[in-house]
Motif scaffolding. Structure first.
Motif, short mmCIF file in Angstrom:
data_model
loop_
_atom_site.label_atom_id
_atom_site.label_comp_id
_atom_site.label_asym_id
_atom_site.label_seq_id
_atom_site.Cartn_x
_atom_site.Cartn_y
_atom_site.Cartn_z
N MET A 127 23.20 6.65 1.22
CA MET A 127 23.08 5.47 2.29
C MET A 127 21.74 4.91 2.42
SD MET A 127 25.33 4.60 4.31
CE MET A 127 24.79 3.08 4.51
N ALA A 128 21.65 3.64 1.93
CA ALA A 128 20.44 3.10 1.61
C ALA A 128 19.90 2.71 3.11
CB ALA A 128 20.73 1.69 1.03
N THR A 129 18.46 2.84 3.30
CA THR A 129 17.79 2.73 4.62
C THR A 129 16.69 1.48 4.31
OG1 THR A 129 17.93 5.02 4.75
CG2 THR A 129 16.83 3.95 6.54
N ARG A 130 16.54 0.71 5.12
CA ARG A 130 15.32 -0.12 5.21
C ARG A 130 14.03 0.29 5.91
NH1 ARG A 130 19.33 -4.41 6.88
NH2 ARG A 130 19.77 -5.73 4.99
N ILE A 131 12.99 0.23 5.21
CA ILE A 131 11.90 0.66 5.82
C ILE A 131 10.71 -0.24 5.50
CG2 ILE A 131 12.23 3.12 6.32
CD1 ILE A 131 11.09 4.04 4.06
N GLN A 132 9.48 -0.04 6.24
CA GLN A 132 8.17 -0.81 5.81
C GLN A 132 7.30 0.29 5.90
OE1 GLN A 132 7.73 -3.86 9.02
NE2 GLN A 132 7.94 -5.63 7.18
N PHE A 133 6.03 -0.08 4.90
CA PHE A 133 4.88 0.69 5.00
C PHE A 133 3.78 -0.11 5.44
CE2 PHE A 133 2.03 4.04 3.94
CZ PHE A 133 0.97 3.61 3.54
N GLU A 134 3.32 0.10 6.56
CA GLU A 134 2.58 -0.77 7.26
C GLU A 134 2.78 -2.40 7.19
OE1 GLU A 134 -1.55 0.39 5.96
OE2 GLU A 134 -1.48 2.28 6.91
N ASN A 135 3.60 -2.72 7.54
CA ASN A 135 4.31 -3.96 7.40
C ASN A 135 4.46 -4.52 5.94
OD1 ASN A 135 5.20 -5.81 9.24
ND2 ASN A 135 3.02 -7.05 9.67
N ASN A 136 4.55 -3.65 5.15
CA ASN A 136 4.72 -4.11 3.63
C ASN A 136 6.05 -3.63 3.15
OD1 ASN A 136 4.59 -3.92 0.76
ND2 ASN A 136 2.29 -4.70 0.95
N CYS A 137 6.68 -4.45 2.57
CA CYS A 137 7.96 -4.08 2.03
C CYS A 137 8.10 -3.39 0.78
CB CYS A 137 9.14 -5.18 2.00
SG CYS A 137 9.29 -6.16 3.68
N GLU A 138 6.85 -3.10 0.14
CA GLU A 138 6.84 -2.59 -1.33
C GLU A 138 6.90 -1.02 -1.22
OE1 GLU A 138 7.14 -4.59 -3.92
OE2 GLU A 138 7.16 -6.18 -2.75
N ILE A 139 8.21 -0.57 -0.84
CA ILE A 139 8.21 0.95 -0.60
C ILE A 139 7.93 1.94 -1.80
CG2 ILE A 139 9.85 2.64 0.16
CD1 ILE A 139 9.07 0.56 2.14
N GLY A 140 8.40 1.28 -3.02
CA GLY A 140 8.37 2.05 -4.08
C GLY A 140 6.83 2.48 -4.52
N VAL A 141 6.07 1.69 -4.13
CA VAL A 141 4.68 1.59 -4.39
C VAL A 141 4.06 2.72 -3.72
CG1 VAL A 141 2.20 0.73 -4.12
CG2 VAL A 141 4.20 -0.71 -4.90
N PHE A 142 4.60 3.04 -2.31
CA PHE A 142 4.02 4.09 -1.22
C PHE A 142 4.77 5.28 -1.38
CE2 PHE A 142 0.43 1.24 -0.43
CZ PHE A 142 1.23 -0.01 -0.12
N SER A 143 5.76 5.43 -2.20
CA SER A 143 6.50 6.60 -2.24
C SER A 143 7.15 6.93 -3.45
CB SER A 143 7.40 6.64 -1.08
OG SER A 143 8.49 5.60 -1.42
N LYS A 144 7.50 8.45 -3.46
CA LYS A 144 8.05 8.63 -4.95
C LYS A 144 9.26 9.90 -4.44
CE LYS A 144 8.13 8.48 -9.33
NZ LYS A 144 8.01 7.19 -9.76
N LEU A 145 10.47 9.16 -4.80
CA LEU A 145 11.80 10.05 -4.26
C LEU A 145 12.20 10.80 -5.55
CD1 LEU A 145 13.59 10.90 -1.97
CD2 LEU A 145 14.55 8.85 -2.31
N THR A 146 12.46 11.99 -5.52
CA THR A 146 13.20 12.42 -6.59
C THR A 146 14.53 13.56 -5.71
OG1 THR A 146 12.09 14.51 -6.83
CG2 THR A 146 11.31 12.58 -7.96
N ASN A 147 15.15 14.24 -6.81
CA ASN A 147 16.11 15.11 -6.49
C ASN A 147 15.40 16.50 -5.75
OD1 ASN A 147 18.10 13.48 -6.92
ND2 ASN A 147 18.47 14.18 -8.80
N ALA A 148 14.37 16.63 -6.05
CA ALA A 148 13.66 17.91 -5.79
C ALA A 148 12.57 17.88 -4.56
CB ALA A 148 13.25 18.93 -7.00
N TYR A 149 11.80 16.60 -4.49
CA TYR A 149 11.07 16.49 -3.42
C TYR A 149 10.70 14.91 -3.22
CZ TYR A 149 8.62 15.86 -7.99
OH TYR A 149 8.45 14.92 -9.41
N CYS A 150 9.88 14.82 -2.41
CA CYS A 150 9.49 13.26 -1.87
C CYS A 150 8.38 13.32 -1.74
CB CYS A 150 10.29 12.89 -0.81
SG CYS A 150 10.02 11.13 -0.29
N LEU A 151 7.48 12.42 -2.26
CA LEU A 151 6.05 12.36 -1.95
C LEU A 151 5.63 10.81 -0.97
CD1 LEU A 151 4.56 12.82 -5.70
CD2 LEU A 151 4.84 14.46 -3.59
N VAL A 152 5.02 11.05 -0.18
CA VAL A 152 4.77 9.79 0.71
C VAL A 152 3.18 9.69 0.78
CG1 VAL A 152 4.97 8.99 3.06
CG2 VAL A 152 6.80 10.45 1.94
N ALA A 153 2.97 8.39 0.91
CA ALA A 153 1.56 7.91 1.05
C ALA A 153 0.92 8.06 2.45
CB ALA A 153 1.28 6.44 0.60
#
Lengths: 116, 245
Positions: free
Chosen positions: B1-27
């Motif tokens: 299920m795809a979710t829409r989010i923002q990081f501090e008003n910026n739409c470039e999510i892939g820059v501020f997070s890393k999602l894998t099957n075993a963990y998720c890193l967030v800025a």
């Protein structure tokens, strides 16, 4: 914060000291003071400059191979934090430094004794 | 299920997070909004870890990982390395590598089986990738662009690549990666796919600028749609995707 080694003389660069030079090929050169930085800019080879660790190690003046140096190796694969291990490491650090200094002194006295 | 989010008003999510099957890193952001969206989706399933790399927040583009391991650039400080090692499960190998191209997230794209890398990557680094991440490594370009990590995003079930990728390239990549690929955009026409979204096998997060069309393409190529009336899904698929490899 990390205590780095000066590229020219191999002494430790403490926070607030020295200059870091980043070359176009992304190689970083850290210097402990302007003396080393200026020597680098003059394109001097540290292996030929008598007072640097590089010269002294190369010409056998100082101890190079020892197990105490293995403790300071930079590690790229960390281990999970364990309180006991950390406590023991902190206790061991001054002991290891003392042993290393003793061995270095021994190395120099042996060298001077051989000369005589 | 795809979710829409923002990081501090910026739409470039892939820059501020890393999602894998075993963990998720967030800025680490100013407010907790970004982190709480990930937390609400993923809390009990995988650990969500707040971190910085080299003191910066652009963690998604600096590191690369899958369920087997995480590779970090040489700019990562010892404290950050230790923090990641403590927070991530033991089966994930955390390794810092010395590589001239330090933005690993831009140079390497991987899932749990295959990795695509920048053609100028060091041989030693390539071996480390194969060893730590447990993947087969291919040096490739995407639409003539060497930064493979930024112009494609793929998981174990599908992939999205740069919109200007030719059909031959798409076929070639698809056979290499063994997943269906689609050329598309994210965040209202942004070509930098991996910067605009982050995906794993069961969820995806996109920037809030992503249009409904883009979102449905993402949901269908990554097979995120769980249960919907088949007719609607088929109709939408026909109108949105013209080449399905």
């Amino acid at each position: 914060m990390r205590l780095e080694k000066c590229w020219f003389c191999s002494s430790t660069v403490y926070p607030g000291h020295g200059i870091q030079f980043v070359r176009n090929d992304a190689k970083v050169f850290r210097f402990c003071r302007s003396k080393c930085h200026k020597n680098f800019k003059m394109k001097r080879n540290p292996r030929k400059v008598k007072w640097t660790k590089a010269y002294r190690s190369l010409h056998g003046k100082d101890m190079t191979q020892d197990s105490t140096f293995e403790f300071e190796r930079k590690r790229n694969r960390p281990e999970r934090y364990d309180r006991n291990v950390t406590e023991q490491t902190l206790k061991a650090i001054p002991l290891i430094t003392k042993i290393r200094h003793e061995r270095q002194k021994k190395h120099i006295t042996n060298r001077l004794a051989d000369v005589l | 299920m795809a979710t829409r989010i923002q990081f501090e008003n910026n739409c470039e999510i892939g820059v501020f997070s890393k999602l894998t099957n075993a963990y998720c890193l967030v800025a680490i952001g100013g407010s907790e909004n970004f982190y709480s969206v990930f937390e609400s989706e993923l809390t009990d399933v995988i650990p969500v870890v707040k971190t910085s790399i080299g003191g910066t927040r652009i963690i998604g583009r600096l590191c690369v990982g899958n369920k087997n391991g995480l590779l970090l650039p040489h700019t990562t400080t010892d404290q950050e390395l230790q923090h990641l090692r403590n927070c991530l499960p033991d089966q994930v190998v955390v390794q810092r590598i010395d590589e001239r191209l330090s933005a690993l997230g831009n140079c390497i794209a991987c899932n749990d089986h295959v990795a695509l890398t920048h053609p100028d990557l060091d041989k030693a680094t390539e071996e480390l990738i194969a060893d730590v991440l447990g993947v087969e490594v291919f040096r490739q370009t995407i639409a003539g662009n060497i930064l493979v990590g930024s112009y494609c995003a793929f998981s174990n079930r599908g992939g999205l690549v740069h919109p200007h990728t030719s059909i031959e390239d798409l076929d070639e990549l698809s056979t290499l990666l063994q997943v269906p690929l689609v050329a598309g955009t994210v965040n209202r026409g942004s070509e930098v796919i991996a910067a605009g979204m982050t995906v794993n096998d069961w969820t995806a997060f996109c920037g809030s600028d992503t249009t409904a069309t883009e979102l449905s393409v993402i949901e269908s190529v990554f097979k995120l749609r769980e249960s919907q009336p088949a007719a609607i899904v088929d109709d939408m698929r026909k109108s949105l995707i013209d080449s399905y490899v």
